[in-house]
Each structure stands twice: as structure tokens, then as C-alpha cells.
Design a protein around this motif. Structure first.
Motif, PDB file in Angstrom:
ATOM      1  N   TRP A 275       0.886  -1.208   0.079  1.00  0.00           N
ATOM      2  CA  TRP A 275      -0.115  -0.014  -0.062  1.00  0.00           C
ATOM      3  C   TRP A 275       0.882   1.258   0.177  1.00  0.00           C
ATOM      4  O   TRP A 275       1.408   1.429   1.118  1.00  0.00           O
TER       5      TRP A 275
ATOM      6  N   SER B 221       1.384  -9.111   4.591  1.00  0.00           N
ATOM      7  CA  SER B 221      -0.281  -9.469   4.813  1.00  0.00           C
ATOM      8  C   SER B 221      -0.653  -8.118   4.762  1.00  0.00           C
ATOM      9  O   SER B 221      -0.026  -7.043   5.215  1.00  0.00           O
ATOM     10  N   ARG B 222      -2.168  -8.093   4.789  1.00  0.00           N
ATOM     11  CA  ARG B 222      -2.897  -7.054   4.741  1.00  0.00           C
ATOM     12  C   ARG B 222      -2.633  -6.153   6.211  1.00  0.00           C
ATOM     13  O   ARG B 222      -2.749  -5.103   6.451  1.00  0.00           O
ATOM     14  N   GLU B 223      -2.878  -7.329   7.125  1.00  0.00           N
ATOM     15  CA  GLU B 223      -2.953  -6.744   8.540  1.00  0.00           C
ATOM     16  C   GLU B 223      -1.561  -6.126   8.873  1.00  0.00           C
ATOM     17  O   GLU B 223      -1.664  -5.105   9.637  1.00  0.00           O
ATOM     18  N   GLN B 224      -0.325  -6.562   8.510  1.00  0.00           N
ATOM     19  CA  GLN B 224       0.784  -5.838   8.664  1.00  0.00           C
ATOM     20  C   GLN B 224       0.809  -4.402   7.846  1.00  0.00           C
ATOM     21  O   GLN B 224       1.193  -3.685   8.639  1.00  0.00           O
ATOM     22  N   VAL B 225       0.254  -4.329   6.712  1.00  0.00           N
ATOM     23  CA  VAL B 225       0.060  -2.884   6.252  1.00  0.00           C
ATOM     24  C   VAL B 225      -0.841  -2.100   6.889  1.00  0.00           C
ATOM     25  O   VAL B 225      -0.216  -1.000   7.078  1.00  0.00           O
ATOM     26  N   GLU B 226      -1.924  -2.563   7.655  1.00  0.00           N
ATOM     27  CA  GLU B 226      -2.678  -1.832   8.179  1.00  0.00           C
ATOM     28  C   GLU B 226      -2.159  -1.344   9.297  1.00  0.00           C
ATOM     29  O   GLU B 226      -2.225  -0.393   9.921  1.00  0.00           O
ATOM     30  N   GLN B 227      -1.362  -2.240  10.101  1.00  0.00           N
ATOM     31  CA  GLN B 227      -0.504  -1.882  11.009  1.00  0.00           C
ATOM     32  C   GLN B 227       0.564  -0.738  10.998  1.00  0.00           C
ATOM     33  O   GLN B 227       0.658   0.181  11.623  1.00  0.00           O
TER      34      GLN B 227
ATOM     35  N   ILE C 240       0.320   1.487   8.649  1.00  0.00           N
ATOM     36  CA  ILE C 240      -0.302   2.611   8.596  1.00  0.00           C
ATOM     37  C   ILE C 240      -0.771   3.390   9.930  1.00  0.00           C
ATOM     38  O   ILE C 240      -0.669   4.561   9.960  1.00  0.00           O
ATOM     39  N   LEU C 241      -1.216   2.393  10.865  1.00  0.00           N
ATOM     40  CA  LEU C 241      -1.501   2.998  12.390  1.00  0.00           C
ATOM     41  C   LEU C 241      -0.147   3.354  12.847  1.00  0.00           C
ATOM     42  O   LEU C 241      -0.313   4.660  13.458  1.00  0.00           O
ATOM     43  N   ASP C 242       0.943   2.653  12.785  1.00  0.00           N
ATOM     44  CA  ASP C 242       2.076   3.012  13.376  1.00  0.00           C
ATOM     45  C   ASP C 242       2.664   4.492  12.905  1.00  0.00           C
ATOM     46  O   ASP C 242       2.878   5.248  13.645  1.00  0.00           O
TER      47      ASP C 242
ATOM     48  N   GLN D 121       0.652   6.918  11.525  1.00  0.00           N
ATOM     49  CA  GLN D 121      -0.258   7.884  11.963  1.00  0.00           C
ATOM     50  C   GLN D 121       0.006   8.220  13.299  1.00  0.00           C
ATOM     51  O   GLN D 121      -0.068   9.344  13.890  1.00  0.00           O
TER      52      GLN D 121
END
Length: 288
Positions: free
Chosen positions: A265, A272-278, A280-282, A284
Motif C-alpha cells: 500500500w 499481509s494486509r494486517e501488517q500493512v494496516e499496522q 499505517i496505524l504506526d 499515523q
């Protein structure tokens, strides 16, 4: 310049596909050509992206790449002409100059900027993204500026030379080596009408990008600003490149496939998608 004797190549790889880069903009409006795109990431694993940029119009590059994040891979910037200032949130700062290379491991997260330090003149070079194996995606960020004088250049004879940015060839070691992806990155110059044979590991994915003149591989022309994606054949032990009617310059890259899932992304490349979402959160939350 030291002379390097290359071993004979008994069977050259052929060109599987020619790729014309896609003009685009990135950063704060920098005009560039995206050569290795998302659809080739699996085929050219471990390489994720290659951008080529060349302009003597300051409007095409002067705004540069303001602060932006990365996680999960390495960036390799090779300057042919021009100057680029690097700063990051780990306190690193350096000036990338003509002929030099910046090698940066984003690892678990880094925020950096790349801003031209010139008001006019030619700006030319490449940025390559090299994937990290899953076990190293959350490693500590790392950065190194390599001036042109620290990158070995070898005389191959008959008007040919090889600048070895990364990897190993014929007992010579490049400015950088990596264990997991084993990247080979060379800038090759060949006199008009002459040929050079480079050994390449058959199990590694490989490609060339011609940026001056025109090359021929297995009788197939690779024109200036084209990528030649090289076939994988178990009995091919290298590639033979012949220059056209003028001196030809090209970069040659090969690497060991990681054979892992690739989930990207934007500036984050994970497994994994979960790692990418993490990621982004980290970012931000200011945890890079």
C-alpha cells in the motif's frame, strides 16, 4: 581502473519481454519514468520498483520528494547527474552527488526527504526498490551514502567497463552485498559494436535497462529507455549484450527470489494486509 576477466558464458539468457516505461509524477511533482511496475513484482522478485528520471528542466524535479514514510523494503538511489539531499527522522543527512549511490533500509519504519540541491542543469538517475524478507521487515532502519569513488569500476577490455554497485562477479565485490536477496547491480558501458558476457545465477530473476544507445541480446534489440526482462532457463549461465552503432550504457540487475507474499500500500510493503494496516496505524501514531 582495475582490469576484470569475466568467465565465459556458454548460454546467454534471451529477452522474454520488452517493457516501455510509463511516464508519471511522484513526490511533489517530479517527472519520471516508472519502468518496473506493480504487475512485474512477482516476476522480478525481489525487485519491487524501478524509476528512471532524466531532465534538464528544473520544473521537472526541483520540488523533489518532501518527507514521506517507508516500511518493509530497501531503496537504492543511483545518481548519474545532479545532487540530491537526504534527511530522515533517524538523524541521518547526506548529499548524493554525481555517480554516487544511496542505500537505505526502511525496515520497521523511516520518514525521509530527498530534495535536489541545484537550481538548474541535468538531473538523472534511478531509484530501485528491493524487497526485504519477512524476517527482516521490522529490522532497524539503516542508511549509507556511497560516493562515486567508493564504487568499484572495472575495465573489461575492448572499450567496455563495469561499475559494480552491488553483488559479486568473477571474484569482484560491489559496494554493497546482501545475504537474502543477493542483488547484483551493475552499470555497464560497451563500445559500439562490441559484446560483453556477464555471468548470472540461473535461479535469479534478472533484467536490463538501456539508458544510452541500443543493445542486442540474443538478436533482439533493446532500445534506449526500454527494459529487457530476461528469461529464466536452468542451463543459461549469464547474458551476452552487444552494443549497437554507438556506445551503449545499461544497468543490469539480478536477485534471488524471496518467494513470499507481497502486499503493498503505497510506501509500505509487507507480507499481509494486517501488517500493512499496522504500518499505517504506526505511521499515523508517530511510531516510525
Amino acid at each position: 581502473m582495475t582490469t576484470l576477466q569475466l568467465p565465459a558464458v556458454t548460454r546467454s539468457r534471451e529477452v522474454e519481454r520488452l517493457v516501455n516505461g510509463i511516464p508519471t509524477t511522484d513526490g511533489a511533482g517530479v517527472r519520471l519514468t516508472r519502468v518496473l511496475t506493480h504487475d512485474l513484482q512477482r516476476r522480478l522478485d525481489p525487485f519491487l520498483m524501478l524509476d528512471a528520471f532524466r531532465s534538464d528542466n528544473p520544473d521537472d524535479y526541483i520540488a523533489g520528494f518532501p518527507s514521506h514514510p517507508h516500511r518493509g523494503f530497501e531503496t537504492v538511489t543511483y545518481m548519474l547527474n545532479g545532487r540530491m539531499r537526504h534527511r530522515d527522522n533517524a538523524g541521518n543527512e547526506g548529499l548524493l552527488t554525481e555517480g554516487g549511490v544511496q542505500w537505505m533500509t526502511a525496515g520497521r519504519g523511516i520518514v525521509h526527504s530527498e530534495i535536489p540541491e541545484q537550481q538548474d542543469g541535468l538531473m538523472e538517475g534511478f531509484q530501485l526498490w528491493v524487497n526485504l524478507p519477512g524476517k527482516n521487515k521490522m529490522t532497524a532502519p539503516w542508511y549509507r551514502d556511497i560516493p562515486a569513488g567508493d564504487i568499484p569500476v572495472y575495465d573489461l577490455g575492448n572499450g567496455a567497463s563495469l561499475k559494480l554497485i552491488a553483488g559479486l562477479v568473477a571474484g569482484a565485490t560491489g559496494a554493497i552485498t546482501r545475504d537474502d536477496t543477493e542483488p547484483f547491480y551493475a552499470d555497464l558501458t560497451i563500445a559500439a559494436g562490441q559484446s560483453v558476457s556477464l555471468p548470472l545465477q540461473a535461479s535469479h530473476n534478472a533484467f536490463v535497462y538501456v539508458y544510452r544507445g541500443e543493445a542486442s541480446i540474443g538478436g533482439r534489440a533493446v532500445k534506449s529507455t526500454q527494459m529487457g526482462l530476461l528469461q529464466n532457463a536452468a542451463d543459461a549461465d549469464g547474458v551476452t549484450v552487444t552494443a549497437g552503432a554507438a556506445e551503449t550504457r545499461l544497468i543490469v540487475l539480478s536477485g534471488k527470489p524471496l518467494a513470499e507474499s507481497i502486499v503493498q500500500w503505497g510506501p509500505f510493503v509487507m507480507n499481509s494486509r494486517e501488517q500493512v494496516e499496522q504500518a499505517i496505524l504506526d505511521y499515523q501514531a508517530g511510531r516510525f
